[in-house]
Scaffold this motif. Structure first.
Motif, mmCIF file in Angstrom:
data_model
loop_
_atom_site.group_PDB
_atom_site.id
_atom_site.type_symbol
_atom_site.label_atom_id
_atom_site.label_comp_id
_atom_site.label_asym_id
_atom_site.label_seq_id
_atom_site.Cartn_x
_atom_site.Cartn_y
_atom_site.Cartn_z
ATOM 1 N N VAL A 279 3.221 2.216 -4.856
ATOM 2 C CA VAL A 279 3.367 1.037 -5.501
ATOM 3 C C VAL A 279 3.706 0.450 -6.713
ATOM 4 O O VAL A 279 3.127 1.107 -6.977
ATOM 5 C CB VAL A 279 1.548 0.001 -4.259
ATOM 6 N N ARG A 280 4.820 -0.416 -6.456
ATOM 7 C CA ARG A 280 5.548 -0.513 -8.318
ATOM 8 C C ARG A 280 4.630 -2.252 -7.935
ATOM 9 O O ARG A 280 5.277 -3.003 -6.827
ATOM 10 C CB ARG A 280 7.053 -0.588 -7.915
ATOM 11 N N SER A 281 4.572 -2.317 -9.511
ATOM 12 C CA SER A 281 3.858 -3.740 -9.698
ATOM 13 C C SER A 281 4.213 -3.328 -10.974
ATOM 14 O O SER A 281 4.830 -3.051 -11.345
ATOM 15 C CB SER A 281 2.160 -3.665 -10.102
ATOM 16 N N GLN A 282 4.034 -5.280 -11.545
ATOM 17 C CA GLN A 282 4.060 -5.388 -13.586
ATOM 18 C C GLN A 282 2.549 -4.488 -14.245
ATOM 19 O O GLN A 282 2.156 -3.868 -13.534
ATOM 20 C CB GLN A 282 3.685 -7.068 -13.328
ATOM 21 N N GLU A 283 2.857 -4.634 -14.980
ATOM 22 C CA GLU A 283 2.125 -3.660 -16.158
ATOM 23 C C GLU A 283 0.570 -3.352 -15.700
ATOM 24 O O GLU A 283 -0.154 -4.753 -15.744
ATOM 25 C CB GLU A 283 2.232 -3.339 -17.237
ATOM 26 N N ILE A 284 0.079 -2.234 -14.895
ATOM 27 C CA ILE A 284 -1.307 -2.717 -15.168
ATOM 28 C C ILE A 284 -2.685 -1.947 -16.010
ATOM 29 O O ILE A 284 -1.993 -1.513 -16.732
ATOM 30 C CB ILE A 284 -2.004 -1.909 -13.725
ATOM 31 N N LEU B 100 -8.326 2.161 -10.050
ATOM 32 C CA LEU B 100 -7.432 2.079 -8.827
ATOM 33 C C LEU B 100 -6.928 3.179 -8.627
ATOM 34 O O LEU B 100 -6.983 3.117 -7.002
ATOM 35 C CB LEU B 100 -6.150 0.881 -9.318
ATOM 36 N N ILE B 101 -6.321 3.525 -9.279
ATOM 37 C CA ILE B 101 -5.669 5.186 -7.877
ATOM 38 C C ILE B 101 -7.042 6.105 -7.332
ATOM 39 O O ILE B 101 -6.251 6.837 -6.698
ATOM 40 C CB ILE B 101 -4.859 5.960 -8.965
ATOM 41 N N ARG B 102 -8.260 6.158 -8.069
ATOM 42 C CA ARG B 102 -9.322 6.584 -7.422
ATOM 43 C C ARG B 102 -9.412 6.331 -6.309
ATOM 44 O O ARG B 102 -9.858 6.915 -5.270
ATOM 45 C CB ARG B 102 -10.238 7.102 -8.655
ATOM 46 N N SER B 103 -9.665 5.040 -6.010
ATOM 47 C CA SER B 103 -9.975 3.769 -5.049
ATOM 48 C C SER B 103 -8.883 4.491 -4.080
ATOM 49 O O SER B 103 -9.464 4.629 -3.452
ATOM 50 C CB SER B 103 -10.000 2.578 -4.989
ATOM 51 N N GLU C 262 -8.214 -3.447 0.145
ATOM 52 C CA GLU C 262 -9.587 -2.640 -0.582
ATOM 53 C C GLU C 262 -10.422 -1.897 -1.439
ATOM 54 O O GLU C 262 -10.962 -2.489 -2.355
ATOM 55 C CB GLU C 262 -10.289 -1.783 0.624
ATOM 56 N N SER C 263 -9.468 -1.617 -1.707
ATOM 57 C CA SER C 263 -9.435 -0.685 -2.422
ATOM 58 C C SER C 263 -9.329 -1.283 -4.426
ATOM 59 O O SER C 263 -10.085 -0.867 -6.083
ATOM 60 C CB SER C 263 -7.970 0.376 -3.522
ATOM 61 N N ALA C 264 -8.417 -2.350 -4.500
ATOM 62 C CA ALA C 264 -8.100 -3.338 -5.543
ATOM 63 C C ALA C 264 -9.092 -5.040 -5.522
ATOM 64 O O ALA C 264 -8.461 -5.449 -6.363
ATOM 65 C CB ALA C 264 -6.539 -3.848 -5.446
ATOM 66 N N ALA C 265 -10.283 -4.949 -4.131
ATOM 67 C CA ALA C 265 -10.936 -5.807 -3.731
ATOM 68 C C ALA C 265 -11.606 -5.880 -5.025
ATOM 69 O O ALA C 265 -11.831 -7.462 -5.978
ATOM 70 C CB ALA C 265 -11.663 -5.675 -2.779
ATOM 71 N N TRP D 19 -3.541 -7.682 -5.697
ATOM 72 C CA TRP D 19 -3.054 -6.385 -6.769
ATOM 73 C C TRP D 19 -2.737 -7.101 -7.968
ATOM 74 O O TRP D 19 -3.104 -7.748 -8.419
ATOM 75 C CB TRP D 19 -2.120 -5.881 -5.749
ATOM 76 N N PRO D 20 -3.933 -6.013 -8.559
ATOM 77 C CA PRO D 20 -4.063 -6.319 -10.688
ATOM 78 C C PRO D 20 -2.656 -7.321 -10.940
ATOM 79 O O PRO D 20 -3.060 -7.802 -11.320
ATOM 80 C CB PRO D 20 -3.973 -4.917 -11.284
ATOM 81 N N ARG D 21 -1.687 -6.499 -9.902
ATOM 82 C CA ARG D 21 -0.252 -7.759 -10.465
ATOM 83 C C ARG D 21 1.010 -7.921 -10.142
ATOM 84 O O ARG D 21 0.547 -7.559 -9.169
ATOM 85 C CB ARG D 21 0.335 -7.231 -12.078
ATOM 86 N N PRO D 22 1.242 -8.848 -9.618
ATOM 87 C CA PRO D 22 2.247 -8.939 -9.065
ATOM 88 C C PRO D 22 3.459 -7.596 -8.627
ATOM 89 O O PRO D 22 3.511 -6.890 -9.142
ATOM 90 C CB PRO D 22 3.138 -9.847 -9.215
ATOM 91 N N ILE D 23 3.848 -7.369 -7.688
ATOM 92 C CA ILE D 23 4.461 -6.240 -6.948
ATOM 93 C C ILE D 23 5.545 -6.624 -6.948
ATOM 94 O O ILE D 23 5.709 -7.271 -6.382
ATOM 95 C CB ILE D 23 3.710 -6.084 -5.513
ATOM 96 N N THR D 24 6.514 -5.255 -7.246
ATOM 97 C CA THR D 24 8.055 -5.567 -7.248
ATOM 98 C C THR D 24 8.357 -4.915 -6.877
ATOM 99 O O THR D 24 10.030 -5.108 -6.367
ATOM 100 C CB THR D 24 8.587 -5.247 -8.942
ATOM 101 N N GLY D 25 7.494 -3.708 -5.569
ATOM 102 C CA GLY D 25 8.408 -2.800 -4.397
ATOM 103 C C GLY D 25 7.381 -1.788 -3.638
ATOM 104 O O GLY D 25 6.326 -1.243 -4.737
ATOM 105 N N ILE D 26 7.993 -1.424 -2.844
ATOM 106 C CA ILE D 26 6.566 -0.477 -2.024
ATOM 107 C C ILE D 26 7.527 0.585 -1.349
ATOM 108 O O ILE D 26 8.557 0.116 -0.562
ATOM 109 C CB ILE D 26 5.983 -0.810 -0.986
ATOM 110 N N LEU D 27 7.375 2.348 -1.277
ATOM 111 C CA LEU D 27 7.648 3.264 -1.198
ATOM 112 C C LEU D 27 6.816 3.672 0.003
ATOM 113 O O LEU D 27 6.084 3.793 -0.633
ATOM 114 C CB LEU D 27 8.270 4.426 -2.040
ATOM 115 N N ALA D 28 7.246 3.862 1.514
ATOM 116 C CA ALA D 28 6.095 4.458 2.076
ATOM 117 C C ALA D 28 7.806 4.978 3.293
ATOM 118 O O ALA D 28 8.379 4.504 4.003
ATOM 119 C CB ALA D 28 5.605 3.034 3.176
ATOM 120 N N LEU D 29 6.994 6.585 3.230
ATOM 121 C CA LEU D 29 7.960 7.265 3.875
ATOM 122 C C LEU D 29 7.133 7.975 4.576
ATOM 123 O O LEU D 29 6.563 9.275 4.258
ATOM 124 C CB LEU D 29 9.120 7.949 3.158
ATOM 125 N N LEU D 30 7.317 8.983 5.696
ATOM 126 C CA LEU D 30 6.232 9.739 6.547
ATOM 127 C C LEU D 30 8.208 10.681 7.322
ATOM 128 O O LEU D 30 8.313 10.351 7.821
ATOM 129 C CB LEU D 30 5.169 9.137 8.049
#
Length: 720
Positions: A8-13, A21-24, A139-142, A152-163
Motif C-alpha cells: 500500500v503506497r501513500s503520501q509520507e507517513i 502500522l506495519i506491526r498491526s 482495522e490496522s490503521a483505525a 489510512w494515515p495519509r492519502p493512498i497513491t497506489g495498491i499492489l496485490a498479487l497472488l
C-alpha cells in the motif's frame, strides 16, 4: 502452495506511525490466516515512509472447512442425577435447531460445555484475500491519526496485490489494487510491473530503496558512526534516534557539515534535541566535548551533491540560531522569577495552576522526607520543589516539551544552585518509560515520587474527567496514568525508599481541598487498587511469578522494598526441597485451621511426644524467624521455618487434632495456628504453586462421569 504480495503506497507517513502500522498489519494478517487454519511458510514486511507491504509465501490454495460453534450450558450442569437433560439444555438445543443428542462437548476457558457444531466450507485463497485485506487494512490503521484520508494515515497513491502473479482485485481508500509499484519519487519515479516477491525486491534494490525498516536502521547506524569517526569523534545520541530516522526515509543516506559557531553557546542537551527533532541530525563529540560538526540522515543516496549538503547545513544553522536566540532570552529571567509566573500557567483546568501544584509539591516533599527520616535532605528537596516547574515558562521547553526538567536543571546549575538542587530539578522526569536511570540523590528521588503521586491523586479525584473506579478510561490511557504509576513504583522500589505511600496519598488528597469531586476514602481506595494492579505488572516484568507476588503481598507489608526482598527470598529457595515441603505443609495447615476459631496454647495440656516436640520447635524457630524478618533476610527466615517440618510431620501422624475434648482440640489447633502465623510473617506460602506439579481436572471428570450420557461421553474431549 501460493505466494501473496501486498503493498500500500501513500503520501509520507509520520515516523511515529510507521512501526505501529506495519506491526498491526502483519499481526492481523497472521491472526486471520491462522484462525482460518490456513498454513503458510514465511512472512516478510516492507516499511518505508511511503509504502507498507507484506509478503506471505507458501500459502495454501484455500481455506479449509471450519467448525462453527454455538456454545451452551456447562456439561457438569447439563444433566440431572438420572442422566436426563435439564431444561436449560433442552432450551439451548431448541434455539440452535438440533435434538439434545446432536450436541457435542467442547472444552472452553470455563470448562467443558455443550455445543452445536456446524461445518462451514472454505473459500479459495483469492476469494478469501479479496474480502479479508481491505477490512484488515482499515482495522490496522483505525487508531492512528489521519490527515487527508478516512481509512489510512495519509492519502493512498497506489495498491499492489498479487497472488501467484495474478491481481487480487479490491478497492481501498480511493485506490484500486493492481500489479504496478514505483521507486523513489525523485530518483526513480517511473512505475514498474511486479511479477512476484523476489522480482519486487530486486526492482526496489535497483532503485536504491531499502524495503526493511530494521535494514535501514542498521545501514544508518554504520554510516552515521563512520561519518562521525571521519570527523574525529562520535555521534551523540544518534543510537536512540535511529529507529525514528529509519522510518523517515526510503534511501538511507548520510551527510555531514559544519555547525554555526553560535551552536557552541547552547547547552548540549538542547543542541542535541534541536538537531534530532528538527533535522534528523546528531552532533559530533569527542571526550565529552562538542565538535563543530553535525551528521544528518537524508532520504537520498550518500554523496548526493554539494547542493544537498549545503541545503542541510543552512537548515540546521537556521534551527540552531533560533534555539540560541530563545535560550539566551530564557536565561534573562531567573528561575525564581519564572516560578512566580506559574500562577499564569494552568496545570489542569480542574486542578488549578502550576503555582498551586508547586505548593502541593513542597508539602508532599516535606512529608516524604520526614517519613523517610531524610531530614538532611529536606531543605534541598523543598528548594528543588519550588523551582521544579519553572522551566515550563521557557521557550526551550515550549518548543521541546521532553526537555522539561532538563532545561530547569541546566539553568539552575548556571545560576549557582548547589548540586543536589539542580540535579533534582534536572532528573524530575526520571525514570522514563523503559529507561533504567533514576534521579541522582535523595532530593531528586523524593521530588520525583511526590510529583507523580500528587498528579495521580488529582486525576483520581475528578468525576468523569480522568478514570473510572478501576483506573481505566474510555480511550485507553490518554493521560498516561500507567507510566506515571510504573515510574512511581520503580522510584520507590529501585530507590529503596521505605515510604508510607498511603500516608502520602492521604495528605495529597487533603492538599487538593475543594478541587476534587470524590471523598478521600473513595479516592484512596480506587488509587490503591490501581497501584496494586500496576505493582503486579512491575513485579511481573522484573521476573517474579504471579503466585510469588500473591504470596509475598499476602504478608501485608506496604513497604515496597521490603516486599521485593520477600520475593527475592522466595525466589532464592524456589525449586528446593525445603520450599516444596513448606508449601505442602502450609496448604495442609490452611485446610485445618482456616475455619477454626482462634485459640491459645496451654502448656499444661502438653502430653509429651509429638505435642511437646512441636511446642519446643516453635519456641526455637520463632526468635530465629523474627530476627531474620526484622533484618529482611527472608530466605534465612524460610530456612528457620523449615526446622519446624519434622515436628509438624510427626504431629500430623501421632496427634488427633480434632479431639472430642474441647480444651485439647482448641490447644492443638492453637499449636497449628501458631505455626501458620509464623510462616505468614514471611509470605502466604500456601499461595505458591508447588514446583513441578501438574494440575488436572480428572477428579472433577470422574465426579460427573456417572451423570453424562454415553452418547455425549463418546464425543467428550476428556475421553482422550
Amino acid at each position: 502452495m501460493g505466494d501473496f504480495l501486498l503493498e500500500v503506497r501513500s503520501q509520507e507517513i509520520p515516523a511515529t506511525q510507521l512501526k505501529p502500522l506495519i506491526r498491526s498489519v502483519t499481526v492481523r494478517l497472521f491472526e486471520e490466516l491462522t484462525s482460518r487454519g490456513v498454513p503458510f511458510e514465511a512472512m516478510s514486511t516492507v516499511a518505508t515512509l511511503r509504502r507498507i507491504g507484506v509478503s506471505v509465501r507458501g500459502l495454501a490454495e484455500g481455506e479449509p472447512e471450519r467448525e462453527k460453534l454455538s456454545l451452551g450450558p456447562a456439561v457438569a450442569e447439563a444433566f440431572d442425577d438420572d442422566g436426563q437433560p435439564t431444561p436449560a439444555v433442552e432450551t439451548f438445543a431448541e434455539q440452535v435447531g438440533v435434538e439434545v443428542e446432536g450436541l457435542e462437548a467442547r472444552p472452553t476457558e470455563r470448562g467443558e460445555v455443550l455445543a452445536r457444531v456446524d461445518i462451514e466450507p472454505g473459500r479459495s485463497m483469492a476469494e478469501a484475500l479479496q474480502s479479508l485485506v481491505p477490512r484488515l487494512l482499515k482495522e490496522s490503521a483505525a487508531k492512528l491519526d489521519k490527515v487527508g484520508s478516512d481509512v489510512w494515515p495519509r492519502p493512498i497513491t497506489g495498491i499492489l496485490a498479487l497472488l501467484d502473479g495474478d491481481v487480487v482485485p479490491f478497492d481501498f481508500g480511493g485506490g484500486t489494487s493492481g500489479r504496478e509499484s514505483v521507486g523513489h519519487p525523485i530518483f526513480s519515479p517511473d512505475s514498474f510491473e511486479v511479477e512476484d516477491w523476489p522480482h519486487y525486491r530486486r526492482q526496489l534494490d535497483e532503485r536504491g530503496v531499502v524495503a526493511g525498516l530494521e535494514a535501514r536502521r542498521v545501514i544508518l547506524e554504520e554510516r552515521v558512526a563512520a561519518r562521525a569517526a571521519a570527523l574525529g569523534g562520535e555521534s551523540a545520541g544518534a543510537i536512540a534516534q535511529l529507529g525514528r530516522w529509519a522510518a523517515s526515509c526510503e534511501i538511507p543516506g548520510v551527510v555531514d557539515g559544519d555547525l554555526p559557531p553560535e551552536a557552541m553557546a547552547l547547552p548540549f542537551e538542547l543542541l542535541r534535541t534541536v538537531l534530532a527533532e528538527r533535522q534528523e541530525a546528531a552532533a559530533v563529540t569527542r571526550g565529552g566535548d562538542v565538535l563543530p560538526f553535525f551528521v544528518a540522515v537524508m532520504d537520498r543516496p550518500d554523496g548526493a551533491g554539494e547542493a544537498a549538503r549545503e541545503g542541510r547545513r543552512r537548515a540546521i544553522a537556521g534551527d540552531v540560531l533560533d534555539a540560541v536566540f530563545d535560550y539566551e532570552r530564557d536565561r534573562q529571567v531567573p528561575l525564581v522569577e519564572r516560578a512566580r509566573r506559574l500562577e499564569q500557567l494552568t496545570f489542569h483546568h480542574r486542578l488549578g495552576t502550576y503555582a498551586e501544584k508547586s505548593e502541593r509539591l513542597r508539602e508532599l516533599v516535606a512529608l516524604a522526607c520526614d517519613d523517610l527520616g531524610w531530614h538532611e535532605t529536606t531543605a534541598h528537596a523543598l528548594e528543588a520543589a519550588s523551582l521544579a516547574k519553572a522551566d515550563l515558562t521557557t521557550s526551550a521547553v515550549g518548543s521541546f516539551p521532553a526537555l522539561h526538567g532538563v532545561i530547569g536543571g541546566v539553568m539552575a546549575r548556571s545560576e549557582g544552585y548547589v548540586e543536589p538542587v539542580w540535579q533534582a530539578i534536572y532528573d524530575q522526569t526520571l525514570p522514563t518509560p523503559g529507561g533504567a536511570e533514576l534521579p541522582r540523590g535523595r532530593a531528586g528521588q523524593v521530588l520525583a515520587v511526590a510529583d507523580r503521586l500528587g498528579t495521580l491523586v488529582g486525576l483520581f479525584g475528578l468525576d468523569g474527567d480522568a478514570v473510572d473506579p478501576e483506573g481505566r478510561t474510555q480511550r485507553g490511557d490518554p493521560r498516561g496514568l500507567r507510566p506515571l504509576a510504573a515510574g512511581l513504583l520503580r522510584l520507590i522500589i529501585d530507590g529503596g525508599m521505605h515510604l508510607d505511600l498511603d500516608l502520602l496519598a492521604a495528605r495529597a488528597v487533603l492538599l487538593y481541598g475543594e478541587h476534587l469531586d470524590f471523598d478521600a476514602e473513595s479516592i484512596l481506595r480506587r488509587l490503591q487498587s490501581f497501584l496494586d494492579r500496576r505493582l503486579d505488572h512491575v513485579l511481573g516484568a522484573a521476573g517474579f511469578g504471579a503466585d510469588e507476588i500473591e504470596a509475598a503481598k499476602a504478608a501485608g507489608t506496604r513497604d515496597l522494598p521490603d516486599l521485593v526482598r520477600r520475593l527475592e527470598g522466595l525466589r532464592e529457595l524456589r525449586g528446593t526441597a525445603e520450599l516444596r515441603q513448606l508449601v505442602s505443609t502450609a496448604r495442609r495447615l490452611a485446610r485445618m485451621v482456616d475455619e477454626a476459631p482462634e485459640g491459645e496454647i496451654d502448656p499444661e495440656l502438653l502430653v509429651g511426644g509429638a505435642e511437646s516436640e512441636l511446642f519446643d520447635a516453635l519456641a526455637d524457630a520463632t526468635p530465629r524467624v523474627d530476627a531474620a524478618t526484622a533484618e529482611g533476610r527472608y530466605a534465612e527466615a524460610l530456612r528457620a521455618l523449615a526446622r519446624l517440618l519434622p515436628a509438624l510431620d510427626r504431629f500430623f501422624i501421632e496427634v488427633l487434632v480434632m479431639d472430642e475434648d474441647d480444651a485439647k482440640r482448641v490447644h492443638r489447633l492453637a499449636l497449628l495456628q501458631t505455626a501458620r502465623r509464623l510462616g505468614g510473617r514471611v509470605a502466604r506460602l500456601a499461595a505458591l504453586e508447588p514446583d513441578a506439579h501438574v494440575t488436572t481436572d480428572l477428579e472433577a471428570a470422574a465426579l460427573h462421569a456417572s451423570r453424562i450420557p454415553p452418547w455425549l461421553a463418546s464425543r467428550s474431549s476428556k475421553t482422550d
